[in-house]
Write an enzyme that holds these catalytic residues in place. Sequence first.
Site, PDB file in Angstrom:
ATOM      1  N   HIS A 185      -1.492   0.394  -9.466  1.00  0.00           N
ATOM      2  CA  HIS A 185      -2.026  -0.439  -9.152  1.00  0.00           C
ATOM      3  C   HIS A 185      -2.738  -1.016  -9.505  1.00  0.00           C
ATOM      4  O   HIS A 185      -4.033  -1.713  -9.211  1.00  0.00           O
ATOM      5  CB  HIS A 185      -3.556   0.903  -7.536  1.00  0.00           C
ATOM      6  CG  HIS A 185      -3.830  -0.165  -6.412  1.00  0.00           C
ATOM      7  ND1 HIS A 185      -4.181   0.662  -5.703  1.00  0.00           N
ATOM      8  CD2 HIS A 185      -3.749  -1.594  -6.976  1.00  0.00           C
ATOM      9  CE1 HIS A 185      -4.019  -0.302  -4.304  1.00  0.00           C
ATOM     10  NE2 HIS A 185      -4.416  -1.980  -4.673  1.00  0.00           N
ATOM     11  N   ARG A 207       0.606  -1.145   0.109  1.00  0.00           N
ATOM     12  CA  ARG A 207       0.103   0.175   0.754  1.00  0.00           C
ATOM     13  C   ARG A 207       1.060   1.111  -0.238  1.00  0.00           C
ATOM     14  O   ARG A 207       1.794   1.319   0.549  1.00  0.00           O
ATOM     15  CB  ARG A 207      -0.713   0.050   1.697  1.00  0.00           C
ATOM     16  CG  ARG A 207      -2.087  -0.652   1.316  1.00  0.00           C
ATOM     17  CD  ARG A 207      -3.258  -0.432   0.432  1.00  0.00           C
ATOM     18  NE  ARG A 207      -4.352  -1.418   0.326  1.00  0.00           N
ATOM     19  CZ  ARG A 207      -4.348  -1.958  -0.659  1.00  0.00           C
ATOM     20  NH1 ARG A 207      -2.815  -2.758  -1.653  1.00  0.00           N
ATOM     21  NH2 ARG A 207      -5.602  -3.050  -0.524  1.00  0.00           N
TER      22      ARG A 207
HETATM   23  P1  NDP Z   1      -1.711 -11.451   4.782  1.00  0.00           P
HETATM   24  O1  NDP Z   1      -2.528 -11.286   5.657  1.00  0.00           O
HETATM   25  O2  NDP Z   1      -1.756 -12.791   3.675  1.00  0.00           O
HETATM   26  O3  NDP Z   1      -0.291 -11.408   4.776  1.00  0.00           O
HETATM   27  C1  NDP Z   1       0.511 -10.385   5.582  1.00  0.00           C
HETATM   28  C2  NDP Z   1       2.013 -10.764   5.597  1.00  0.00           C
HETATM   29  O4  NDP Z   1       2.429  -8.983   6.532  1.00  0.00           O
HETATM   30  C3  NDP Z   1       2.548 -12.028   6.774  1.00  0.00           C
HETATM   31  O5  NDP Z   1       3.306 -12.919   6.479  1.00  0.00           O
HETATM   32  C4  NDP Z   1       1.932 -10.770   8.227  1.00  0.00           C
HETATM   33  O6  NDP Z   1       3.156 -11.999   9.325  1.00  0.00           O
HETATM   34  C5  NDP Z   1       2.686  -9.691   7.218  1.00  0.00           C
HETATM   35  N1  NDP Z   1       3.029  -8.521   8.458  1.00  0.00           N
HETATM   36  C6  NDP Z   1       1.662  -8.292   8.841  1.00  0.00           C
HETATM   37  N2  NDP Z   1       1.397  -6.844   9.531  1.00  0.00           N
HETATM   38  C7  NDP Z   1       3.572  -7.495  10.159  1.00  0.00           C
HETATM   39  C8  NDP Z   1       4.570  -6.059  10.508  1.00  0.00           C
HETATM   40  N3  NDP Z   1       3.784  -5.329  11.543  1.00  0.00           N
HETATM   41  N4  NDP Z   1       5.562  -6.399  11.133  1.00  0.00           N
HETATM   42  C9  NDP Z   1       5.762  -7.990   9.813  1.00  0.00           C
HETATM   43  N5  NDP Z   1       5.547  -8.423   8.728  1.00  0.00           N
HETATM   44  C10 NDP Z   1       3.636  -7.503   9.597  1.00  0.00           C
HETATM   45  O7  NDP Z   1      -1.726 -10.880   3.301  1.00  0.00           O
HETATM   46  P2  NDP Z   1      -1.893 -10.735   1.376  1.00  0.00           P
HETATM   47  O8  NDP Z   1      -0.156 -11.809   0.989  1.00  0.00           O
HETATM   48  O9  NDP Z   1      -2.795 -11.658   0.783  1.00  0.00           O
HETATM   49  O10 NDP Z   1      -2.156  -9.576   1.074  1.00  0.00           O
HETATM   50  C11 NDP Z   1      -0.552  -8.159   1.678  1.00  0.00           C
HETATM   51  C12 NDP Z   1      -0.927  -7.449   1.044  1.00  0.00           C
HETATM   52  O11 NDP Z   1      -0.660  -7.281   0.269  1.00  0.00           O
HETATM   53  C13 NDP Z   1      -2.762  -6.824   1.232  1.00  0.00           C
HETATM   54  O12 NDP Z   1      -2.984  -6.533   2.692  1.00  0.00           O
HETATM   55  C14 NDP Z   1      -2.709  -5.998  -0.263  1.00  0.00           C
HETATM   56  O13 NDP Z   1      -2.680  -4.080   1.131  1.00  0.00           O
HETATM   57  C15 NDP Z   1      -1.399  -5.877  -0.837  1.00  0.00           C
HETATM   58  N6  NDP Z   1      -2.484  -6.489  -2.558  1.00  0.00           N
HETATM   59  C16 NDP Z   1      -2.120  -5.315  -3.754  1.00  0.00           C
HETATM   60  C17 NDP Z   1      -2.097  -5.801  -4.693  1.00  0.00           C
HETATM   61  C18 NDP Z   1      -1.863  -4.296  -5.746  1.00  0.00           C
HETATM   62  O14 NDP Z   1      -2.530  -4.693  -6.764  1.00  0.00           O
HETATM   63  N7  NDP Z   1      -0.864  -3.768  -5.296  1.00  0.00           N
HETATM   64  C19 NDP Z   1      -2.781  -6.514  -4.257  1.00  0.00           C
HETATM   65  C20 NDP Z   1      -3.425  -7.914  -3.493  1.00  0.00           C
HETATM   66  C21 NDP Z   1      -3.274  -7.425  -2.720  1.00  0.00           C
HETATM   67  P3  NDP Z   1       2.642 -12.910   9.460  1.00  0.00           P
HETATM   68  O15 NDP Z   1       1.961 -14.152   8.676  1.00  0.00           O
HETATM   69  O16 NDP Z   1       3.263 -13.293  10.820  1.00  0.00           O
HETATM   70  O17 NDP Z   1       1.617 -12.379  10.449  1.00  0.00           O
HETATM   71  C1  OXD Z   2      -6.105  -5.863  -3.157  1.00  0.00           C
HETATM   72  C2  OXD Z   2      -5.690  -4.540  -4.199  1.00  0.00           C
HETATM   73  O1  OXD Z   2      -5.664  -5.742  -1.785  1.00  0.00           O
HETATM   74  O2  OXD Z   2      -6.513  -5.015  -5.378  1.00  0.00           O
HETATM   75  O3  OXD Z   2      -6.779  -6.854  -3.600  1.00  0.00           O
HETATM   76  O4  OXD Z   2      -5.070  -4.136  -3.699  1.00  0.00           O
END
Ligand code: NDP
Ligand code: OXD
Length: 287
Positions: free
Chosen positions: A250, A202
């Site tokens: 995005h 993000r």
């Molecule tokens: P998940 O919830 O599966 O994974 C999030 C990861 O981030 C986990 O490994 C988690 O750790 C880690 N994390 C969260 N907070 C912290 C912290 N404070 N310190 C260290 N690690 C942290 O999410 P997704 O993989 O499904 O998606 C990730 C993000 O990708 C979404 O939230 C979105 O913002 C972004 N996204 C962007 C898109 C785009 O087109 N640009 C499309 C889709 C998503 P733990 O495993 O230990 O909980």
């Molecule tokens: C999502 C995105 O979070 O598209 O799925 O950014």
Amino acid sequence: MPELELREWDQPGNPEDIEYALIWAPPRGALRRFPNLRAIFSIGAGIDHLASDPDLPPGVPVVRMVEPGLTAGMSEFVVMSVLYHHRFMIEYAQQQRAHVWREIEQIPARRRRVGIMGLGVLGGDAADKLCGFGFDVAGWSRSAKTRPGVTSFHGPGGLVPFLNRTDILVCLLPLTAQTEDILNAETLAALPRGAAVISVGRGRQVVEEDLLAALDSDHLSGATLDVFRTEPLPPDSPFWDHPKVVVTPHIASMTIAETAAEAVVENIRRIEAGQPPLHVVDLARGY
Ligand code: NDP
Ligand code: OXD
């Protein structure tokens, strides 16, 4: 799911009939008008805009999007971008504009250290795909991970050691109070000189002025930016014309209707069978 009756958002009929909402970014408080909601399904993976809505109906589970099409799309984008920086395409694009024919010595993938911030559904799959190319891959997450071929760093104490060993950084974190502004002057300085940054989580995770300064001082060799603090990216943003930056609107990944529908149907069937839905968000944690 032929037995499911679908109603459109602006013509819901009797609000008491509505049991499931499939949404992206509804106006704040708008979901409260449905008193019998059993689950809120986000069509996106990131739910930061929902988690920060104080007017969500209390007690209704929020389910984020986890579906194979979205995961595959993100891994494609991350692999493409890592390869772009790994193969010096920022430099070759500049050389092309200047009509310069010059070889840059290639570095083998095993000597290129890729670091993925966020080793969840998307970061984990991208890490596996990058391992397939032979990169030296590490991840940083809240909790420690055991993922074959991926070195795990975790928690605040693991961040600087993780950054210190990262030549190509991929940010795939969810936006929470802990991850806002996480890529700033201090953390970018912890990357080795010449590192590249790929930002696909993000926009508010990146302090944009600090990123620009790190690019302009040549501490960073380049950046691929798919998410921004203001979207659409304003026409006067310095990122548009920056020679070391790739800008995309995005689109790193998108929810794919066919596979996403299956994921939602599976979860509705679970709820109807009295089981908890999969991929429920912890709203207090923010992801
Ligand atoms: P998940 O919830 O599966 O994974 C999030 C990861 O981030 C986990 O490994 C988690 O750790 C880690 N994390 C969260 N907070 C912290 C912290 N404070 N310190 C260290 N690690 C942290 O999410 P997704 O993989 O499904 O998606 C990730 C993000 O990708 C979404 O939230 C979105 O913002 C972004 N996204 C962007 C898109 C785009 O087109 N640009 C499309 C889709 C998503 P733990 O495993 O230990 O909980
Ligand atoms: C999502 C995105 O979070 O598209 O799925 O950014």
